[in-house]
Design a protein around this motif. Structure first.
Motif, short mmCIF file in Angstrom:
data_model
loop_
_atom_site.label_atom_id
_atom_site.label_comp_id
_atom_site.label_asym_id
_atom_site.label_seq_id
_atom_site.Cartn_x
_atom_site.Cartn_y
_atom_site.Cartn_z
N MET A 275 8.98 -30.10 1.76
CA MET A 275 8.32 -29.97 2.97
C MET A 275 7.28 -31.42 3.79
SD MET A 275 4.80 -29.40 3.94
CE MET A 275 3.74 -29.69 2.65
N LEU A 276 6.83 -31.90 2.85
CA LEU A 276 6.30 -33.63 3.57
C LEU A 276 7.31 -33.98 3.80
CD1 LEU A 276 4.14 -33.55 -0.01
CD2 LEU A 276 3.12 -33.20 2.68
N ASP A 277 8.34 -34.22 2.95
CA ASP A 277 9.37 -35.56 3.42
C ASP A 277 9.66 -34.72 4.43
OD1 ASP A 277 9.56 -36.72 1.13
OD2 ASP A 277 11.26 -35.52 0.68
N ALA A 278 10.12 -33.53 5.06
CA ALA A 278 10.72 -33.40 6.36
C ALA A 278 9.21 -33.40 7.91
CB ALA A 278 10.68 -31.39 6.60
N TRP A 279 8.25 -32.90 6.80
CA TRP A 279 7.03 -33.54 7.59
C TRP A 279 6.83 -34.71 8.73
CZ3 TRP A 279 1.88 -34.79 5.97
CH2 TRP A 279 0.96 -35.12 6.66
N ARG A 280 7.14 -35.41 7.53
CA ARG A 280 7.13 -36.63 7.49
C ARG A 280 7.91 -37.73 8.56
NH1 ARG A 280 5.06 -36.99 1.50
NH2 ARG A 280 2.80 -37.82 1.62
N ALA A 281 9.24 -36.89 8.75
CA ALA A 281 10.64 -37.29 9.40
C ALA A 281 10.48 -35.97 10.95
CB ALA A 281 12.18 -37.35 8.58
N GLY A 282 9.09 -35.70 10.65
CA GLY A 282 9.60 -34.79 11.98
C GLY A 282 10.67 -33.68 12.23
N GLY A 283 10.81 -33.42 10.98
CA GLY A 283 11.65 -32.56 10.88
C GLY A 283 10.96 -30.93 10.44
N LEU A 284 11.34 -29.97 10.24
CA LEU A 284 11.36 -28.66 10.58
C LEU A 284 10.76 -28.46 9.38
CD1 LEU A 284 15.18 -26.42 10.80
CD2 LEU A 284 13.38 -27.10 12.57
N ALA A 285 9.34 -29.08 9.76
CA ALA A 285 7.60 -28.88 8.89
C ALA A 285 6.87 -29.25 9.52
CB ALA A 285 8.23 -29.64 7.09
N VAL A 286 5.48 -28.28 8.58
CA VAL A 286 4.30 -28.78 9.46
C VAL A 286 3.56 -28.81 8.19
CG1 VAL A 286 4.60 -27.83 11.44
CG2 VAL A 286 3.78 -25.74 9.91
N ALA A 287 2.29 -29.46 7.90
CA ALA A 287 1.27 -29.66 7.26
C ALA A 287 -0.10 -29.51 8.53
CB ALA A 287 1.92 -31.35 6.57
#
Length: 354
Positions: A275-287
């Protein structure tokens, strides 16, 4: 290794959580009781907790609010006093002080911290956490001659199927060499395991299970694993070595639940990192709380990742749980506080982006 399903559809308390999460705002009492007897075999602590909790709330109320609350409390007392809860380890109750809603959920698993909550919606955090801690799964107990397949959920046995092979006992062995006897035994052991795997496949398919824990001895293990097809092998999260002949059912439940917890601890860390990796990369995740609530409102959330303790969530934890349940999102409680600490105790993996 098997993954937790990312859907809320096949969880032990699905129906109850769906009903409670769908209720319109009002005035609700949410009550979580520990019904385990004390060291003297008594449950006096239950009545003491109820009285103290009720009195504390009543002291702050006046007029119609006081009357409505007291009437609801009498209904709760009536249920607790008139219902046979001898075999029940815990009880979750939800009652409206202004409407007809009254739901009691006896539980076979413990509630470690009894509590009462007043709010405009039911307090579902502890119930949803139990739903995550005690999932539905298959436990296979097998040796080379017999097997039992259990479906466990919320600390209870939901289904049991047995497979027994008596082919070896019916066959006459007189005059056979040791090598020939061993080949014959190996052949029938494989046939037995094929029957076991067929029965397991049927149960897993019918019950729509995504995790299996195997308990067997060292002799049965390689024969079983050789017979398991890929789609079942992928669901096996652990193989525990037990004395198949002597283990009691409650011991098997504990062994397999412990195996689930070990796997969950590992997969929780993996999911948070994903989740953190996808969020930081602007992918399919939020935090974080605000972004996660927005994603829930847009029905984007596939899996909600939330701290295992509500005081570690920087925001309305109950609102997050209710919205995730309404959206049929998977709710994963992260027991290691440190994993989500930097994002306010909550994040989500998304189905799609807008």
């Amino acid at each position: 290794m098997a993954e937790k399903s990312t859907t809320a559809l096949e969880t032990p308390l699905r129906d109850q959580l769906d009903r409670l999460a769908a209720l319109p705002p009002g005035s609700f009492i949410s009550l979580y009781l520990d019904l385990r007897p004390d060291h003297n075999g008594q449950r006096n602590h239950v009545q003491t907790f109820l009285k103290n909790s009720f009195d504390e709330q009543l002291r702050t109320m006046t007029g119609d609010t006081h009357v409505a609350f007291e009437n609801t409390l009498e209904r709760i007392r009536g249920y607790v006093n008139s219902t046979d809860l001898t075999a029940t380890r815990a009880l979750a109750m939800f009652a409206s002080t202004t409407g007809d809603v009254f739901e009691a959920i006896p539980l076979d698993v413990p509630i470690e911290h009894p509590s009462m909550h007043l709010g405009s919606v039911p307090h579902l955090y502890p119930l949803a956490r139990l739903n995550d801690q005690y999932p539905r799964y298959a436990a296979l107990l097998a040796d080379t001659n017999s097997a039992d397949i259990y479906v466990f959920a919320l600390g209870s046995t939901m289904r049991r199927e047995s497979v027994t092979s008596d082919k070896m006992r019916r066959t006459r062995m007189g005059g056979w060499s040791q090598a020939r006897y061993q080949r014959h035994a190996d052949h029938w052991h494989k046939l037995h395991m094929k029957d076991v795997v067929d029965a397991l496949d049927k149960v897993v398919t019918q019950e729509r299970l995504d995790r299996i824990v195997v308990a067997c001895d060292e002799v049965a293990k390689p024969i079983l694993m050789e017979q398991l097809p890929k789609h079942l092998a992928e669901k096996v999260i652990d193989i525990v070595n037990v004395d198949v002949k002597s283990i009691e059912q409650h011991e098997l439940l504990k062994e397999t639940i412990d195996a689930l917890r070990r796997e969950d601890a590992k997969s929780d860390a993996e999911h948070v990192q994903r989740m953190l990796d996808a969020w930081r990369a602007g992918g399919l995740a939020v935090a974080g709380i605000e972004a996660t609530i927005r994603a829930l409102d847009m029905r984007q959330v596939e899996e909600l990742l939330i701290a295992g303790r509500p005081d570690r969530v920087v925001g309305p934890a109950d609102e997050l749980i209710a919205k995730a349940q309404q959206n049929s999102a998977r709710i994963r409680f992260i027991e290691d506080d440190s994993l989500l600490a930097d994002v306010g105790g909550v994040g989500a993996l998304l189905r799609f982006k807008i």
